[in-house]
Design an enzyme around this catalytic site. Structure first.
Site, mmCIF file in Angstrom:
data_model
loop_
_atom_site.group_PDB
_atom_site.id
_atom_site.type_symbol
_atom_site.label_atom_id
_atom_site.label_comp_id
_atom_site.label_asym_id
_atom_site.label_seq_id
_atom_site.Cartn_x
_atom_site.Cartn_y
_atom_site.Cartn_z
ATOM 1 N N LYS A 116 0.863 -1.186 0.000
ATOM 2 C CA LYS A 116 0.000 0.000 0.000
ATOM 3 C C LYS A 116 0.898 1.235 0.000
ATOM 4 C CE LYS A 116 -3.919 2.187 2.292
ATOM 5 N NZ LYS A 116 -3.298 3.533 2.340
ATOM 6 N N ARG A 167 -8.020 11.799 -7.145
ATOM 7 C CA ARG A 167 -9.235 11.147 -6.662
ATOM 8 C C ARG A 167 -10.245 12.164 -6.149
ATOM 9 N NH1 ARG A 167 -8.543 6.580 -2.273
ATOM 10 N NH2 ARG A 167 -7.908 8.349 -0.984
ATOM 11 N N CYS A 212 30.364 21.728 24.012
ATOM 12 C CA CYS A 212 31.178 22.040 25.184
ATOM 13 C C CYS A 212 32.614 21.725 24.794
ATOM 14 C CB CYS A 212 30.761 21.178 26.377
ATOM 15 S SG CYS A 212 31.924 21.246 27.755
#
Length: 669
Positions: A114, A135, A425
């Site tokens: 899918k 769509r 640092c």
């Protein structure tokens, strides 16, 4: 709240989020959250059908058409799919279709991934592409013909013969992972906002009003069904229709296959889920369809989906949770990393309570506050990260994240070098946090591999001020170690024995153990093979260093800086005084042909018959340059099981790919 009010609120929320997803291409919710809301709506409507209305989100698909495009009417509606989230729901799907067929039973399914893209319809008349549409709401979509014409894998004219006079092909436009990464890389270089994910990138690219922009985007397409068929016939099998379409020039997903039982379908689902991260495109499940077209026609449709198909969704990779706090951690090289402390949430198969926020720029880009509802993403083995903020849910008492100006571990001033995104640092091993991380790295499996000296033990050694430098580890006695928590005499002696064993190492492991910035396993091995001695590496010039495979300008500067630092020189000298040593590296006999001479190779995935370090060493003996990442310069990718993004990138770049058996064959020959 009454049932009617609950329904009204659900409809309102679903309609709003459908608009954000389909129309504005700017979703606020992860898909899993939307799916849950839709499932709740469907359940209530099933139990109380008297409250169902024609405008319910359960009765339509997607969103409205954009005003900037002309509209297309779908002669056959483009429907959505019902979802299954577990094996029981898949079993129910099979039972429903077989109960409805009565005299027939389904014995063959067509299964495919899918894809997470944008559904489109392609209309061919006499073999010519005449129209392309989105769509939309299932009945009406947007006319995107000019944009679709720019997608090179979509044929403007069908190949071969035998296609119907009018043929509507439906499929998914998507953006492959490698193309998405490249697109975002270009956007960042131009100081533009990157896309959140490939689906948004595909949708945004396809809906450009200027098709010239679409033409520059790396879009692709796979067909998944047909709509209109006039003036001709297609095969009676869904899978065989794919084969027909492929013969006519339309791309078909290579993972599509026929399954002869629901047991086969479940095995297919499991296989695709396991290989999900290695695929070259994003997917969120698999689609299972009855293969027989005649049975599909008998089964028909419900209002929003076909009865003969279902989407079996994967466990959600994105979820909603709340950012409770941010903790700033100090890494081995002094890098300050903001870590999000989250309300625990189950996502991607595990419970997540921490996520990386990367750096100050990422916090600013997200605009995230403490107290915000955020979308968390976890894919495969990737560290969970916050991908976006649901600003509509920001509470009134939310707090802006204040980036520190001093080190949270040692209170030293932090620095950010121009051109870098990381704040650091610079106190080095004076900083207890950096000291801990440096020592953990030094004894790690890929470095000196000191068994029994885990993270908790190292932290205690630093906290109790028993160890300051790596050389101090070799001064520890079993008696001293027993003062640590959960360290008995036997365990203490085992650690001492492991430390003594670790003194016998290799030059590449020793180099890696030193923790030089951006010098990983592969680079350390290439440096050792190229220079053969530590003295040659430490005294190498910039020009000599960049001759080594995997060493560019930045890495060369890090190496030069490391070996020029007096403290680092003292650490190396003390380690050698404590007995750390390695065998000489034999120079390659240039008169002997090297089968992989000057080939750039990459190893990825899990190897079952070879140890990764042994494989690297053997490849280097054959003249190969072992790199840590795939690029256009890579000649071969050796991919083991569960290979991930490197495999996808290699496929995208056309790099030769070999498996473990082929690797063993090369080494044996």
């Amino acid at each position: 709240m009454s049932i009617e009010k609950t329904l009204d609120e659900l409809k309102k929320q679903l309609n709003y989020h459908a608009y954000r997803y389909y129309v504005e291409d700017s979703p606020e919710l992860p898909d899993a959250e939307y799916d849950r809301m839709m499932q709740q709506l469907l359940l209530i409507e099933k139990e109380h059908p008297e409250f169902m209305t024609v405008d319910s989100p359960s009765q339509r698909v997607g969103g409205e058409a954009l005003g900037g495009f002309t509209q297309v009417q779908h002669e056959i509606p483009m429907l959505s799919l019902d979802n299954a989230f577990n094996d029981n729901e898949l079993d129910s799907f099979e039972k429903r279709i077989n109960d409805r067929l009565i005299s027939d039973s389904v014995s063959l399914f067509c299964c495919e991934p899918k894809l997470d893209g944008l559904a489109v319809s392609l209309l061919y008349v006499d073999g010519l592409l005449v129209q392309a549409g989105t769509r939309g709401d299932g009945a009406t979509g947007e006319n995107i013909t000019e944009n679709v014409r720019t997608i090179r894998c979509i044929p403007l004219t069908l190949q071969g013969e035998g296609w119907p006079t009018r043929l509507e092909v439906r499929g998914e436009v998507f953006m492959p992972k490698a193309g998405f990464d490249a697109l975002n890389e270009r956007a960042l270089k131009r100081a533009e906002k990157p896309f959140a994910n490939p689906r948004n990138a595909a949708a945004g690219s396809l809906r450009q009003l200027d098709s010239k922009i679409t033409a520059t985007r790396p879009l692709s397409f796979y067909a998944y069904s047909v709509g209109i068929i006039e003036g001709g016939e297609l095969e009676g099998s869904h899978y065989q229709r794919f084969v027909q379409l492929k013969n006519w020039g339309l791309p078909m997903c290579e993972e599509t296959k026929q399954c002869h039982s629901l047991t086969d379908v479940k095995a297919y689902y499991k296989d695709i889920l396991e290989r999900r991260d290695a695929l070259k495109y994003e997917i969120d499940g698999v689609v299972i369809k009855v293969d027989s077209i005649s049975l599909q026609e008998q089964l028909g449709f419900v209002a929003r989906a076909p009865r003969w198909a279902i989407a079996y969704k994967f466990p959600a990779q994105e979820e909603l949770t709340v950012l409770n706090d941010v903790e700033f951690q100090v890494g081995r090289t002094g890098a300050i990393t903001p870590v999000a402390k989250l309300e625990p949430i189950f996502v991607g198969g595990v419970t997540v309570s921490n996520a990386t926020l990367h750096n100050a720029d990422e916090i600013a880009r997200l605009g995230v506050h403490i107290g915000d509802t955020v979308i968390i993403r976890r894919a495969g083995d990737v560290i969970p990260q916050i991908v976006s903020v649901v600003e509509a849910r920001r509470p009134e008492d939310s707090k802006a994240i204040i980036y520190p100006t001093t080190c949270p571990a040692c209170d030293s001033q932090l620095e950010r070098i121009e051109g870098e995104v990381v704040t650091r640092c610079v106190a080095g091993l004076v900083c207890p946090a950096q000291r801990k991380e440096a020592l953990k790295h030094f004894v790690s499996r890929k470095a000196l591999d000191v068994d029994g000296l885990g993270d908790k033990v190292v932290e205690q050694l630093v906290d109790k001020e028993m160890v300051e430098t790596p050389a101090d580890l070799f001064k520890l006695s079993a008696g001293v170690l027993t003062v640590l928590d959960r360290m008995g005499p036997k365990s203490a002696q085992n650690v001492v024995n492991a430390l003594n064993k670790a003194k016998e190492t290799t030059l590449s492991r020793f180099l890696y153990s030193l923790g030089i910035r951006e010098v990983g396993e592969a680079t350390a091995a290439n440096l050792a093979l190229h220079f053969q001695t530590l003295n040659a590496i430490s005294s190498a010039t910039f020009e000599q260093l960049i001759e080594v495979s995997d060493v560019g300008d930045i890495v060369a500067k890090h190496i030069l800086g490391f070996f020029s630092e007096p403290h680092n020189q003292a650490v190396i000298e003390n380690l050698q005084l404590m007995g750390v040593n390695w065998p000489d590296i034999k120079a390659l006999d240039e008169s002997v042909p090297q089968p992989l001479a000057d080939k750039v190779v990459v190893l990825t995935g899990t190897l079952y018959k070879l140890k990764r370090n042994e494989a690297k060493a053997a490849l280097q003996e054959l003249g190969a340059k072992v790199a840590g990442s795939v690029s256009k310069n890579t000649d071969i990718l050796f991919a083991g099981e569960a290979a991930g993004s490197k495999l996808a990138k290699a496929e995208e770049l056309g790099v030769e790919i070999m498996n473990e058996e082929q690797l063993i064959e090369i080494l044996n020959n």
